[in-house]
Design a protein around this motif. Structure first.
Motif, PDB file in Angstrom:
ATOM      1  N   VAL A 289       3.115  81.735  37.911  1.00  0.00           N
ATOM      2  CA  VAL A 289       2.188  80.638  37.613  1.00  0.00           C
ATOM      3  C   VAL A 289       0.771  81.186  37.539  1.00  0.00           C
ATOM      4  O   VAL A 289       0.263  81.765  38.503  1.00  0.00           O
ATOM      5  CB  VAL A 289       2.288  79.532  38.679  1.00  0.00           C
ATOM      6  CG1 VAL A 289       1.282  78.425  38.394  1.00  0.00           C
ATOM      7  CG2 VAL A 289       3.706  78.971  38.737  1.00  0.00           C
ATOM      8  N   ARG A 290       0.121  80.995  36.397  1.00  0.00           N
ATOM      9  CA  ARG A 290      -1.268  81.438  36.223  1.00  0.00           C
ATOM     10  C   ARG A 290      -2.244  80.414  36.788  1.00  0.00           C
ATOM     11  O   ARG A 290      -3.256  80.765  37.386  1.00  0.00           O
ATOM     12  CB  ARG A 290      -1.555  81.674  34.736  1.00  0.00           C
ATOM     13  CG  ARG A 290      -0.732  82.794  34.092  1.00  0.00           C
ATOM     14  CD  ARG A 290      -0.948  82.818  32.589  1.00  0.00           C
ATOM     15  NE  ARG A 290      -2.355  82.952  32.261  1.00  0.00           N
ATOM     16  CZ  ARG A 290      -2.950  84.104  31.982  1.00  0.00           C
ATOM     17  NH1 ARG A 290      -2.251  85.228  31.982  1.00  0.00           N
ATOM     18  NH2 ARG A 290      -4.241  84.148  31.683  1.00  0.00           N
TER      19      ARG A 290
ATOM     20  N   ILE B 114       0.874  76.262  34.278  1.00  0.00           N
ATOM     21  CA  ILE B 114       0.684  77.167  33.143  1.00  0.00           C
ATOM     22  C   ILE B 114       1.160  78.546  33.579  1.00  0.00           C
ATOM     23  O   ILE B 114       0.505  79.218  34.385  1.00  0.00           O
ATOM     24  CB  ILE B 114      -0.785  77.169  32.703  1.00  0.00           C
ATOM     25  CG1 ILE B 114      -1.198  75.735  32.321  1.00  0.00           C
ATOM     26  CG2 ILE B 114      -1.019  78.126  31.543  1.00  0.00           C
ATOM     27  CD1 ILE B 114      -2.665  75.555  32.083  1.00  0.00           C
ATOM     28  N   CYS B 115       2.318  78.939  33.071  1.00  0.00           N
ATOM     29  CA  CYS B 115       2.989  80.158  33.535  1.00  0.00           C
ATOM     30  C   CYS B 115       2.878  81.267  32.492  1.00  0.00           C
ATOM     31  O   CYS B 115       2.262  81.103  31.441  1.00  0.00           O
ATOM     32  CB  CYS B 115       4.446  79.857  33.850  1.00  0.00           C
ATOM     33  SG  CYS B 115       4.670  78.512  35.044  1.00  0.00           S
ATOM     34  N   GLU B 116       3.527  82.372  32.763  1.00  0.00           N
ATOM     35  CA  GLU B 116       3.470  83.532  31.878  1.00  0.00           C
ATOM     36  C   GLU B 116       4.136  83.266  30.529  1.00  0.00           C
ATOM     37  O   GLU B 116       3.636  83.698  29.486  1.00  0.00           O
ATOM     38  CB  GLU B 116       4.155  84.735  32.541  1.00  0.00           C
ATOM     39  CG  GLU B 116       3.393  85.332  33.706  1.00  0.00           C
ATOM     40  CD  GLU B 116       4.149  86.499  34.304  1.00  0.00           C
ATOM     41  OE1 GLU B 116       3.573  87.612  34.351  1.00  0.00           O
ATOM     42  OE2 GLU B 116       5.314  86.314  34.701  1.00  0.00           O
TER      43      GLU B 116
ATOM     44  N   PRO C  19       8.475  76.514  26.186  1.00  0.00           N
ATOM     45  CA  PRO C  19       8.106  77.904  25.869  1.00  0.00           C
ATOM     46  C   PRO C  19       6.889  77.957  24.944  1.00  0.00           C
ATOM     47  O   PRO C  19       6.740  77.123  24.046  1.00  0.00           O
ATOM     48  CB  PRO C  19       9.360  78.452  25.156  1.00  0.00           C
ATOM     49  CG  PRO C  19      10.452  77.475  25.471  1.00  0.00           C
ATOM     50  CD  PRO C  19       9.791  76.150  25.666  1.00  0.00           C
ATOM     51  N   TYR C  20       6.031  78.947  25.151  1.00  0.00           N
ATOM     52  CA  TYR C  20       4.843  79.081  24.306  1.00  0.00           C
ATOM     53  C   TYR C  20       5.205  79.316  22.848  1.00  0.00           C
ATOM     54  O   TYR C  20       4.476  78.902  21.944  1.00  0.00           O
ATOM     55  CB  TYR C  20       3.967  80.228  24.813  1.00  0.00           C
ATOM     56  CG  TYR C  20       3.305  79.949  26.144  1.00  0.00           C
ATOM     57  CD1 TYR C  20       2.736  78.713  26.406  1.00  0.00           C
ATOM     58  CD2 TYR C  20       3.254  80.925  27.138  1.00  0.00           C
ATOM     59  CE1 TYR C  20       2.128  78.446  27.625  1.00  0.00           C
ATOM     60  CE2 TYR C  20       2.656  80.669  28.360  1.00  0.00           C
ATOM     61  CZ  TYR C  20       2.089  79.430  28.602  1.00  0.00           C
ATOM     62  OH  TYR C  20       1.504  79.174  29.808  1.00  0.00           O
ATOM     63  N   LEU C  21       6.347  79.978  22.589  1.00  0.00           N
ATOM     64  CA  LEU C  21       6.746  80.271  21.218  1.00  0.00           C
ATOM     65  C   LEU C  21       7.042  79.009  20.421  1.00  0.00           C
ATOM     66  O   LEU C  21       7.086  79.052  19.196  1.00  0.00           O
ATOM     67  CB  LEU C  21       7.973  81.181  21.214  1.00  0.00           C
ATOM     68  CG  LEU C  21       7.745  82.623  21.688  1.00  0.00           C
ATOM     69  CD1 LEU C  21       9.076  83.371  21.750  1.00  0.00           C
ATOM     70  CD2 LEU C  21       6.767  83.343  20.761  1.00  0.00           C
ATOM     71  N   THR C  22       7.250  77.883  21.106  1.00  0.00           N
ATOM     72  CA  THR C  22       7.557  76.640  20.398  1.00  0.00           C
ATOM     73  C   THR C  22       6.333  75.737  20.247  1.00  0.00           C
ATOM     74  O   THR C  22       6.448  74.658  19.663  1.00  0.00           O
ATOM     75  CB  THR C  22       8.658  75.861  21.130  1.00  0.00           C
ATOM     76  OG1 THR C  22       8.151  75.388  22.391  1.00  0.00           O
ATOM     77  CG2 THR C  22       9.874  76.725  21.376  1.00  0.00           C
TER      78      THR C  22
END
Length: 291
Positions: free
Chosen positions: A19-20, A88-90, A108-111
């Motif tokens: 977790v950021r 907000i995670c990796e 997922p960030y990719l989506t």
């Protein structure tokens, strides 16, 4: 066109990575706390009047019973708002509120389509957005078929309702006291939630994931709908979050996405803040920008 279940899935909190930062977008502000305080001042008086009307003798007993029931009934949604958080995670976002898996979503960030990010200065107009259930049941859109797809919990139809089946808009996270809102297209909430993915759509019907994919296959024949329904070969939907500090939330998400390798995410926070979406409610249901 064939369409498989998404491969870009985060199956557990551990897979999202470290977790950021954690943001509580619906934490009550001054207006929210004032409304809650006013409600708690009015509630005992209202319950006492009802108790006195129901029982002339021994009114205090039903008063305390009704007050306790009312308190528990109101306390749960208030705590859900306070607890709602975006981790907000990796590798993606974890959105959840009340304890349990049913309200936890892993995006997922990719989506996340960074080009779809919007800031909404008037989130109270959310009732006009076409992915709200009431709107979907009462409006006819220029894009037939989306009524059945945009609502994450479909297909459901309350017994007292007529028209197309609809369900809960799982992609809406707002509070009446929020001053702003942000939205973006990202992984469809049924696939972002392992719990919802496995749920049956209706009794004796396929699970939610199969139902969504079945609807998708029919809609993908329409070229104008492909940007709405698919991003990076994944089924997506527009998510909306109420917040008082949209710039902080967007900046944190942008930083994490860039750090994870999504280079095209750079700069979307500043662009969204400089170009807020503020249209009259009557224009919102038919606006393609909100696909």
């Amino acid at each position: 066109m064939s369409f498989r279940e998404p491969e870009s899935l985060i199956q557990s909190v551990a897979q999202a990575g470290a977790v950021r930062s954690t943001i509580y977008p619906l934490k009550p502000n001054r207006r929210g706390w004032a409304g809650i305080a006013a409600f708690w001042l009015v509630l005992p008086v209202t319950v006492l009047v009802i108790s006195l009307a129901a029982s002339v003798h021994g009114a205090l007993d039903p008063f305390f019973i009704m007050l306790g029931i009312a308190t528990l009934g109101v306390l749960y949604p208030v705590l859900a708002l306070v607890r709602t958080r975006i981790r907000i995670c990796e590798h993606g976002l974890i959105v959840d509120s009340v304890p349990g898996r049913s309200r936890r979503f892993l995006i997922p960030y990719l989506t996340i389509d960074s080009g779809s990010v919007m800031v909404h200065p008037t989130p109270s107009r959310g009732g006009a957005y076409r992915y709200k259930p009431l709107t979907a049941a009462t409006k006819r859109y220029p894009w037939p078929g989306l009524d059945r797809f945009v609502l994450a919990a479909c297909p459901l139809r309350p017994k007292i309702s007529l028209g197309p089946p609809y369900g809960q808009p799982l992609n809406i996270w707002g509070a009446p006291y929020s001053r702003h809102g942000i939205s973006f297209r990202a992984l469809h909430p049924v696939f972002a939630s392992p719990w919802w993915r496995a749920r049956p759509a209706v009794r004796d019907h396929p699970p939610r994931a199969q139902w969504v994919l079945g609807t998708l296959r029919m809609l993908l024949d329409r070229p104008e709908l492909r940007p709405v329904l698919v991003f990076n070969d994944q089924p997506v939907m527009r998510w909306m979050f109420g917040t008082d500090r949209p710039e902080d939330l967007l900046r944190e998400i942008e930083t994490a996405m860039v750090a994870s390798g999504v280079a095209e995410a750079a700069g979307f926070a500043a662009h969204a803040m400089a170009n807020p979406y503020d249209r009259p409610p009557r224009d919102i249901p038919d606006d393609p920008q909100l696909w």
